[in-house]
Design a protein around this motif. Structure first.
Motif, mmCIF file in Angstrom:
data_model
loop_
_atom_site.group_PDB
_atom_site.id
_atom_site.type_symbol
_atom_site.label_atom_id
_atom_site.label_comp_id
_atom_site.label_asym_id
_atom_site.label_seq_id
_atom_site.Cartn_x
_atom_site.Cartn_y
_atom_site.Cartn_z
ATOM 1 N N VAL A 1 -6.000 -5.518 -6.162
ATOM 2 C CA VAL A 1 -7.012 -4.692 -6.803
ATOM 3 C C VAL A 1 -6.637 -4.495 -8.258
ATOM 4 C CG1 VAL A 1 -8.156 -2.456 -6.740
ATOM 5 C CG2 VAL A 1 -7.409 -3.509 -4.621
ATOM 6 N N ALA A 2 -7.591 -4.684 -9.148
ATOM 7 C CA ALA A 2 -7.366 -4.471 -10.580
ATOM 8 C C ALA A 2 -7.391 -2.990 -10.901
ATOM 9 C CB ALA A 2 -8.438 -5.204 -11.379
ATOM 10 N N ALA A 3 -6.785 -2.608 -12.016
ATOM 11 C CA ALA A 3 -6.696 -1.197 -12.409
ATOM 12 C C ALA A 3 -8.074 -0.571 -12.595
ATOM 13 C CB ALA A 3 -5.866 -1.062 -13.679
ATOM 14 N N ALA A 4 -9.068 -1.361 -12.984
ATOM 15 C CA ALA A 4 -10.403 -0.814 -13.217
ATOM 16 C C ALA A 4 -11.082 -0.409 -11.909
ATOM 17 C CB ALA A 4 -11.262 -1.831 -13.949
ATOM 18 N N ASP A 5 -10.631 -0.973 -10.797
ATOM 19 C CA ASP A 5 -11.182 -0.639 -9.492
ATOM 20 C C ASP A 5 -10.445 0.566 -8.931
ATOM 21 O OD1 ASP A 5 -12.879 -2.891 -9.546
ATOM 22 O OD2 ASP A 5 -11.247 -4.158 -8.825
ATOM 23 N N SER A 6 -11.093 1.255 -8.039
ATOM 24 C CA SER A 6 -10.445 2.370 -7.359
ATOM 25 C C SER A 6 -10.393 2.038 -5.880
ATOM 26 C CB SER A 6 -11.220 3.669 -7.610
ATOM 27 O OG SER A 6 -10.542 4.748 -7.022
ATOM 28 N N PRO A 7 -9.297 1.418 -5.431
ATOM 29 C CA PRO A 7 -9.216 1.012 -4.039
ATOM 30 C C PRO A 7 -9.226 2.220 -3.099
ATOM 31 C CG PRO A 7 -7.106 0.724 -5.101
ATOM 32 C CD PRO A 7 -8.080 1.105 -6.169
ATOM 33 N N VAL A 8 -9.800 2.006 -1.923
ATOM 34 C CA VAL A 8 -9.864 3.051 -0.911
ATOM 35 C C VAL A 8 -8.985 2.639 0.257
ATOM 36 C CG1 VAL A 8 -11.369 4.269 0.706
ATOM 37 C CG2 VAL A 8 -12.192 3.712 -1.593
ATOM 38 N N VAL A 9 -8.128 3.548 0.678
ATOM 39 C CA VAL A 9 -7.302 3.344 1.860
ATOM 40 C C VAL A 9 -7.760 4.346 2.894
ATOM 41 C CG1 VAL A 9 -4.977 3.484 2.828
ATOM 42 C CG2 VAL A 9 -5.328 2.486 0.549
ATOM 43 N N SER A 10 -8.107 3.844 4.053
ATOM 44 C CA SER A 10 -8.551 4.696 5.147
ATOM 45 C C SER A 10 -7.351 5.122 5.985
ATOM 46 C CB SER A 10 -9.549 3.933 6.022
ATOM 47 O OG SER A 10 -9.931 4.708 7.127
ATOM 48 N N GLN A 11 -7.374 6.348 6.433
ATOM 49 C CA GLN A 11 -6.400 6.826 7.407
ATOM 50 C C GLN A 11 -7.186 6.943 8.711
ATOM 51 O OE1 GLN A 11 -5.845 9.946 4.472
ATOM 52 N NE2 GLN A 11 -3.706 9.987 5.101
ATOM 53 N N ALA A 12 -7.026 5.944 9.565
ATOM 54 C CA ALA A 12 -7.804 5.886 10.801
ATOM 55 C C ALA A 12 -6.922 5.402 11.934
ATOM 56 C CB ALA A 12 -9.001 4.957 10.629
ATOM 57 N N HIS A 13 -7.114 5.980 13.087
ATOM 58 C CA HIS A 13 -6.351 5.599 14.284
ATOM 59 C C HIS A 13 -4.847 5.696 14.039
ATOM 60 C CE1 HIS A 13 -10.202 4.382 15.827
ATOM 61 N NE2 HIS A 13 -10.370 3.622 14.755
ATOM 62 N N ARG A 14 -4.478 6.716 13.256
ATOM 63 C CA ARG A 14 -3.075 6.999 12.923
ATOM 64 C C ARG A 14 -2.376 5.812 12.249
ATOM 65 N NH1 ARG A 14 -4.227 9.979 17.489
ATOM 66 N NH2 ARG A 14 -3.684 12.168 17.326
ATOM 67 N N ARG A 15 -3.116 5.201 11.300
ATOM 68 C CA ARG A 15 -2.522 4.154 10.473
ATOM 69 C C ARG A 15 -3.271 4.083 9.149
ATOM 70 N NH1 ARG A 15 -4.616 -1.547 13.002
ATOM 71 N NH2 ARG A 15 -6.742 -1.196 12.377
ATOM 72 N N PHE A 16 -2.636 3.459 8.152
ATOM 73 C CA PHE A 16 -3.275 3.206 6.869
ATOM 74 C C PHE A 16 -3.960 1.846 6.962
ATOM 75 C CE2 PHE A 16 0.323 5.947 5.451
ATOM 76 C CZ PHE A 16 -0.413 6.949 4.844
ATOM 77 N N VAL A 17 -5.202 1.785 6.503
ATOM 78 C CA VAL A 17 -5.950 0.531 6.508
ATOM 79 C C VAL A 17 -6.495 0.298 5.112
ATOM 80 C CG1 VAL A 17 -7.883 -0.721 7.512
ATOM 81 C CG2 VAL A 17 -6.581 0.877 8.929
ATOM 82 N N PRO A 18 -6.061 -0.765 4.408
ATOM 83 C CA PRO A 18 -5.170 -1.817 4.869
ATOM 84 C C PRO A 18 -3.725 -1.337 4.923
ATOM 85 C CG PRO A 18 -5.678 -2.159 2.555
ATOM 86 C CD PRO A 18 -6.496 -0.967 3.017
ATOM 87 N N GLY A 19 -2.849 -2.140 5.508
ATOM 88 C CA GLY A 19 -1.435 -1.792 5.634
ATOM 89 C C GLY A 19 -0.608 -2.195 4.435
ATOM 90 N N GLU A 20 -1.185 -3.045 3.581
ATOM 91 C CA GLU A 20 -0.537 -3.475 2.340
ATOM 92 C C GLU A 20 -1.580 -3.518 1.238
ATOM 93 O OE1 GLU A 20 1.814 -7.027 2.409
ATOM 94 O OE2 GLU A 20 2.421 -6.690 4.484
ATOM 95 N N LEU A 21 -1.125 -3.214 0.031
ATOM 96 C CA LEU A 21 -2.036 -3.183 -1.109
ATOM 97 C C LEU A 21 -1.273 -3.605 -2.349
ATOM 98 C CD1 LEU A 21 -4.966 -2.217 -1.768
ATOM 99 C CD2 LEU A 21 -3.980 0.007 -2.303
ATOM 100 N N THR A 22 -1.872 -4.453 -3.161
ATOM 101 C CA THR A 22 -1.286 -4.847 -4.444
ATOM 102 C C THR A 22 -2.243 -4.406 -5.539
ATOM 103 O OG1 THR A 22 -0.149 -6.735 -3.453
ATOM 104 C CG2 THR A 22 -0.455 -6.762 -5.849
#
Length: 105
Positions: free
Chosen positions: A18-39
């Motif tokens: 994800v580029a800095a101009a974007d605002s990535p969203v991480v979901s906390q669902a089913h007791r995990r972070f989705v996605p599990g990795e982010l760059t």
């Protein structure tokens, strides 16, 4: 907005770039972070949303970065900025099996 990296997001595997101009969203669902990795690029703010049916907690504790959201009730969200390059593990203090690897370039 759908990104090319959305398939791994929905499958819960892989890493999204994800580029800095974007605002990535991480979901906390089913007791995990989705996605599990982010760059992301340095300066990116990641938006964590509690989409689960339980309270969560977002924190980072590393020599280069500290963050503690406190309790995050169901339906709430928190923003976390990654100001400099490095590799960081985001955790949930309530659910110790929740791990998100964030690589900041």
């Amino acid at each position: 907005m759908i990104f090319a990296a959305s398939l791994p997001f929905f499958m819960g595997i892989g890493a999204a770039l994800v580029a800095a101009a974007d605002s990535p969203v991480v979901s906390q669902a089913h007791r995990r972070f989705v996605p599990g990795e982010l760059t992301v690029t340095a300066g990116t703010v990641v938006h964590f949303v509690n989409d689960d049916n339980v309270t969560h907690h977002v924190y980072v504790d590393s020599p280069d970065m500290q963050f503690d959201s406190g309790e995050e009730p169901i339906g709430k969200s928190v923003n976390l900025s990654f100001p400099k390059p490095g590799s960081f593990t985001v955790l949930c203090a309530i659910h110790p099996t929740m791990h998100l690897k964030v690589t900041v370039r």
